[in-house]
Design an enzyme around this catalytic site. Structure first.
Site, mmCIF file in Angstrom:
data_model
loop_
_atom_site.group_PDB
_atom_site.id
_atom_site.type_symbol
_atom_site.label_atom_id
_atom_site.label_comp_id
_atom_site.label_asym_id
_atom_site.label_seq_id
_atom_site.Cartn_x
_atom_site.Cartn_y
_atom_site.Cartn_z
ATOM 1 N N CYS A 3 0.869 -1.183 0.000
ATOM 2 C CA CYS A 3 0.000 0.000 0.000
ATOM 3 C C CYS A 3 0.904 1.230 0.000
ATOM 4 O O CYS A 3 2.079 1.143 -0.385
ATOM 5 C CB CYS A 3 -0.985 -0.014 1.163
ATOM 6 N N ARG A 9 -3.368 -0.594 5.418
ATOM 7 C CA ARG A 9 -3.954 -1.682 4.638
ATOM 8 C C ARG A 9 -3.032 -2.897 4.499
ATOM 9 O O ARG A 9 -3.445 -4.035 4.781
ATOM 10 C CB ARG A 9 -4.352 -1.169 3.237
ATOM 11 N N ASP A 117 -8.144 3.932 1.013
ATOM 12 C CA ASP A 117 -7.183 4.323 2.053
ATOM 13 C C ASP A 117 -7.971 4.804 3.277
ATOM 14 O O ASP A 117 -8.687 5.794 3.200
ATOM 15 C CB ASP A 117 -6.309 5.448 1.480
HETATM 16 P P1 4NP Z 1 -1.814 2.839 4.058
HETATM 17 O O1 4NP Z 1 -2.464 4.179 4.618
HETATM 18 O O2 4NP Z 1 -1.270 3.165 2.696
HETATM 19 O O3 4NP Z 1 -2.962 1.894 3.996
HETATM 20 O O4 4NP Z 1 -0.750 2.421 5.047
HETATM 21 C C1 4NP Z 1 -1.762 5.394 4.671
HETATM 22 C C2 4NP Z 1 -1.033 5.701 5.792
HETATM 23 C C3 4NP Z 1 -0.367 6.917 5.862
HETATM 24 C C4 4NP Z 1 -0.447 7.805 4.811
HETATM 25 C C5 4NP Z 1 -1.169 7.483 3.695
HETATM 26 C C6 4NP Z 1 -1.829 6.281 3.623
HETATM 27 N N1 4NP Z 1 0.205 9.070 4.884
HETATM 28 O O5 4NP Z 1 0.111 9.848 3.930
HETATM 29 O O6 4NP Z 1 0.868 9.356 5.888
#
Ligand code: 4NP
Length: 148
Positions: A3, A9, A117
């Site tokens: 991800c 995720r 997300d």
């Molecule tokens: P992930 O979610 O891609 O599912 O781990 C996110 C966690 C942090 C961020 C973006 C998506 N961020 O921009 O910090």
């Protein structure tokens, strides 16, 4: 499992798939296309929804997706279309590209649907993500388990 941040995720996808595999010769790992959260634990909301479902993901630490992951893994599941583009942009050849799959295509073939997300949303988003990943990992695990 890939991800963006590797804290919401993909740690869930890693934990869920591991919980469903009966084979012990399969390596499941996760990574992020972004470097924002390297070495961090999963988001507390991912830890919580996993725990409710008897899966412990607290020992995972975020890392960045690397070109050598194309050599180390046979299948690379991405959570959304942006992850797909980011991973594909690092591919060196058609063989690398062929390893990259949209995880929800396991449930909805060829639809290229995103696992949304959940980072900026509330707990419902994490519950929703868990359900989607649970269904997709069921399909993946059944294939791998019967593929001995
Ligand atoms: P992930 O979610 O891609 O599912 O781990 C996110 C966690 C942090 C961020 C973006 C998506 N961020 O921009 O910090």
């Amino acid at each position: 499992m890939v991800c963006l941040g590797n804290i919401c995720r993909s740690p869930l996808a890693e934990g869920i798939l591991k919980s469903k595999l009966s084979r012990t010769d399969i390596v499941v790992d996760s990574a992020g296309t972004g470097a924002y959260h390297i070495n961090k634990k999963p988001d507390h909301r991912s830890i919580a929804i996993a725990k409710i479902n008897n899966i412990d993901i607290t020992n995972q630490r975020a890392r960045e997706f690397m070109v050598k992951d194309f050599d180390k893994f046979d299948l690379i599941y991405v959570m959304d279309n942006a992850n797909y583009q980011d991973v594909i942009s690092m591919a060196r050849n058609q063989q690398d590209i062929a390893k990259v799959k949209m995880i929800l295509n396991e449930v909805f073939p060829n639809e290229n649907l995103d696992v949304p997300d959940p980072y900026l949303g509330g707990d419902f988003g994490f519950k929703n993500v868990y359900k989607m990943l649970d269904e997709a990992c069921d399909v993946i695990a059944k294939k791998i388990n019967s593929d001995a």
